[in-house]
Write a protein that holds these residues in place. Structure first.
Motif, PDB file in Angstrom:
ATOM      1  N   HIS A  66      59.817  44.093  28.947  1.00  0.00           N
ATOM      2  CA  HIS A  66      58.794  44.498  27.997  1.00  0.00           C
ATOM      3  C   HIS A  66      57.417  44.415  28.639  1.00  0.00           C
ATOM      4  CE1 HIS A  66      62.063  43.833  25.197  1.00  0.00           C
ATOM      5  NE2 HIS A  66      61.342  44.345  24.233  1.00  0.00           N
ATOM      6  N   LEU A  67      56.491  45.147  28.087  1.00  0.00           N
ATOM      7  CA  LEU A  67      55.090  45.073  28.465  1.00  0.00           C
ATOM      8  C   LEU A  67      54.300  44.604  27.263  1.00  0.00           C
ATOM      9  CD1 LEU A  67      54.707  48.470  30.371  1.00  0.00           C
ATOM     10  CD2 LEU A  67      55.012  46.198  31.362  1.00  0.00           C
ATOM     11  N   MET A  68      53.116  44.056  27.514  1.00  0.00           N
ATOM     12  CA  MET A  68      52.265  43.606  26.419  1.00  0.00           C
ATOM     13  C   MET A  68      50.877  44.197  26.609  1.00  0.00           C
ATOM     14  SD  MET A  68      51.140  39.749  25.334  1.00  0.00           S
ATOM     15  CE  MET A  68      50.055  39.457  26.706  1.00  0.00           C
ATOM     16  N   ALA A  69      50.288  44.635  25.526  1.00  0.00           N
ATOM     17  CA  ALA A  69      48.897  45.078  25.535  1.00  0.00           C
ATOM     18  C   ALA A  69      48.108  44.112  24.667  1.00  0.00           C
ATOM     19  CB  ALA A  69      48.783  46.499  24.977  1.00  0.00           C
ATOM     20  N   ILE A  70      46.952  43.715  25.150  1.00  0.00           N
ATOM     21  CA  ILE A  70      46.080  42.827  24.389  1.00  0.00           C
ATOM     22  C   ILE A  70      44.932  43.684  23.883  1.00  0.00           C
ATOM     23  CG2 ILE A  70      44.643  40.765  24.464  1.00  0.00           C
ATOM     24  CD1 ILE A  70      46.357  39.907  26.918  1.00  0.00           C
ATOM     25  N   VAL A  71      44.864  43.821  22.571  1.00  0.00           N
ATOM     26  CA  VAL A  71      43.848  44.670  21.962  1.00  0.00           C
ATOM     27  C   VAL A  71      43.099  43.874  20.896  1.00  0.00           C
ATOM     28  CG1 VAL A  71      45.122  46.808  22.397  1.00  0.00           C
ATOM     29  CG2 VAL A  71      45.499  45.579  20.276  1.00  0.00           C
ATOM     30  N   GLY A  72      41.875  44.270  20.638  1.00  0.00           N
ATOM     31  CA  GLY A  72      41.088  43.594  19.619  1.00  0.00           C
ATOM     32  C   GLY A  72      39.627  43.941  19.758  1.00  0.00           C
ATOM     33  N   PRO A  73      38.824  43.485  18.814  1.00  0.00           N
ATOM     34  CA  PRO A  73      37.394  43.805  18.834  1.00  0.00           C
ATOM     35  C   PRO A  73      36.671  43.094  19.977  1.00  0.00           C
ATOM     36  CG  PRO A  73      37.883  42.267  17.065  1.00  0.00           C
ATOM     37  CD  PRO A  73      39.202  42.682  17.654  1.00  0.00           C
ATOM     38  N   SER A  74      35.517  43.594  20.293  1.00  0.00           N
ATOM     39  CA  SER A  74      34.682  43.008  21.332  1.00  0.00           C
ATOM     40  C   SER A  74      34.375  41.547  21.023  1.00  0.00           C
ATOM     41  CB  SER A  74      33.373  43.801  21.421  1.00  0.00           C
ATOM     42  OG  SER A  74      32.521  43.234  22.374  1.00  0.00           O
ATOM     43  N   GLY A  75      34.530  40.687  22.022  1.00  0.00           N
ATOM     44  CA  GLY A  75      34.186  39.286  21.862  1.00  0.00           C
ATOM     45  C   GLY A  75      35.263  38.408  21.272  1.00  0.00           C
ATOM     46  N   CYS A  76      36.483  38.915  21.090  1.00  0.00           N
ATOM     47  CA  CYS A  76      37.516  38.095  20.442  1.00  0.00           C
ATOM     48  C   CYS A  76      38.348  37.277  21.415  1.00  0.00           C
ATOM     49  CB  CYS A  76      38.409  38.947  19.542  1.00  0.00           C
ATOM     50  SG  CYS A  76      39.515  40.024  20.427  1.00  0.00           S
ATOM     51  N   GLY A  77      38.143  37.439  22.734  1.00  0.00           N
ATOM     52  CA  GLY A  77      38.825  36.591  23.692  1.00  0.00           C
ATOM     53  C   GLY A  77      39.863  37.263  24.563  1.00  0.00           C
ATOM     54  N   LYS A  78      39.902  38.590  24.587  1.00  0.00           N
ATOM     55  CA  LYS A  78      40.903  39.292  25.391  1.00  0.00           C
ATOM     56  C   LYS A  78      40.768  38.942  26.879  1.00  0.00           C
ATOM     57  CE  LYS A  78      39.453  43.286  24.029  1.00  0.00           C
ATOM     58  NZ  LYS A  78      38.372  42.940  23.111  1.00  0.00           N
ATOM     59  N   THR A  79      39.572  39.070  27.408  1.00  0.00           N
ATOM     60  CA  THR A  79      39.335  38.776  28.823  1.00  0.00           C
ATOM     61  C   THR A  79      39.531  37.293  29.105  1.00  0.00           C
ATOM     62  OG1 THR A  79      37.807  40.634  28.996  1.00  0.00           O
ATOM     63  CG2 THR A  79      37.652  38.939  30.698  1.00  0.00           C
ATOM     64  N   THR A  80      39.117  36.446  28.203  1.00  0.00           N
ATOM     65  CA  THR A  80      39.309  35.004  28.365  1.00  0.00           C
ATOM     66  C   THR A  80      40.788  34.675  28.470  1.00  0.00           C
ATOM     67  OG1 THR A  80      37.271  34.570  27.159  1.00  0.00           O
ATOM     68  CG2 THR A  80      38.827  32.753  27.342  1.00  0.00           C
ATOM     69  N   LEU A  81      41.601  35.279  27.615  1.00  0.00           N
ATOM     70  CA  LEU A  81      43.042  35.055  27.671  1.00  0.00           C
ATOM     71  C   LEU A  81      43.616  35.517  29.009  1.00  0.00           C
ATOM     72  CD1 LEU A  81      45.705  34.194  26.383  1.00  0.00           C
ATOM     73  CD2 LEU A  81      45.828  36.467  25.341  1.00  0.00           C
ATOM     74  N   LEU A  82      43.191  36.681  29.476  1.00  0.00           N
ATOM     75  CA  LEU A  82      43.685  37.171  30.763  1.00  0.00           C
ATOM     76  C   LEU A  82      43.256  36.263  31.910  1.00  0.00           C
ATOM     77  CD1 LEU A  82      43.213  41.007  30.320  1.00  0.00           C
ATOM     78  CD2 LEU A  82      45.350  39.722  30.390  1.00  0.00           C
ATOM     79  N   LYS A  83      42.055  35.711  31.839  1.00  0.00           N
ATOM     80  CA  LYS A  83      41.607  34.765  32.870  1.00  0.00           C
ATOM     81  C   LYS A  83      42.476  33.515  32.878  1.00  0.00           C
ATOM     82  CE  LYS A  83      36.786  36.134  33.186  1.00  0.00           C
ATOM     83  NZ  LYS A  83      35.377  35.729  32.969  1.00  0.00           N
ATOM     84  N   VAL A  84      42.891  33.064  31.720  1.00  0.00           N
ATOM     85  CA  VAL A  84      43.763  31.885  31.644  1.00  0.00           C
ATOM     86  C   VAL A  84      45.152  32.236  32.176  1.00  0.00           C
ATOM     87  CG1 VAL A  84      44.932  30.309  30.048  1.00  0.00           C
ATOM     88  CG2 VAL A  84      42.485  30.744  29.798  1.00  0.00           C
ATOM     89  N   ILE A  85      45.690  33.379  31.799  1.00  0.00           N
ATOM     90  CA  ILE A  85      47.021  33.787  32.256  1.00  0.00           C
ATOM     91  C   ILE A  85      47.047  33.922  33.777  1.00  0.00           C
ATOM     92  CG2 ILE A  85      48.703  35.674  32.269  1.00  0.00           C
ATOM     93  CD1 ILE A  85      47.952  36.146  29.307  1.00  0.00           C
ATOM     94  N   THR A  86      45.999  34.489  34.349  1.00  0.00           N
ATOM     95  CA  THR A  86      45.971  34.719  35.797  1.00  0.00           C
ATOM     96  C   THR A  86      45.544  33.500  36.592  1.00  0.00           C
ATOM     97  OG1 THR A  86      43.718  35.597  35.659  1.00  0.00           O
ATOM     98  CG2 THR A  86      45.549  37.184  35.550  1.00  0.00           C
ATOM     99  N   GLY A  87      45.115  32.444  35.919  1.00  0.00           N
ATOM    100  CA  GLY A  87      44.731  31.225  36.618  1.00  0.00           C
ATOM    101  C   GLY A  87      43.282  31.176  37.050  1.00  0.00           C
TER     102      GLY A  87
END
Length: 108
Positions: A66-87
């Protein structure tokens, strides 16, 4: 504002998991791995001795194939979550597991 964004993550509204159907993909090994997040949180020091909750108890499973897409409004933490996932940024609580291995214990 942050509370509403974190709440959206907790309810899973901002996660869309789509079935990957890519026959013959030459480097599909990563599609055979599972990514799990269990109660992943990220807190940082805020102004005047306060704590800012950038991510709070985020949970999801991305099964193999499976693949996952992270979507949501500006400022809700999408990039922050990706930074945590990638270390790039270390979570303050919770577990991130890639194919059963704890990513917080990985060197690379």
């Amino acid at each position: 504002m942050w509370g509403a964004c974190v709440g959206a993550f907790r309810r899973g509204i901002d996660f869309l998991i789509a079935r990957a159907s890519v026959p013959g993909l030459f480097c599909a090994d990563y599609l055979n791995r599972m990514l799990k997040a269990h109660n992943v949180s990220l807190e940082v020091d805020g102004p005047e001795n306060t704590v800012l909750h950038l991510l709070r108890e985020v949970c999801f499973n991305v099964p193999p194939g499976h693949l996952m897409a992270i979507v949501g409004p500006s400022g809700c933490g999408k990039t922050t979550l990706l930074k945590v996932i990638t270390g790039i940024q270390e979570q303050t609580a919770g577990d991130l597991l890639w194919d059963g291995r704890d990513l917080s214990n990985e060197e690379d």
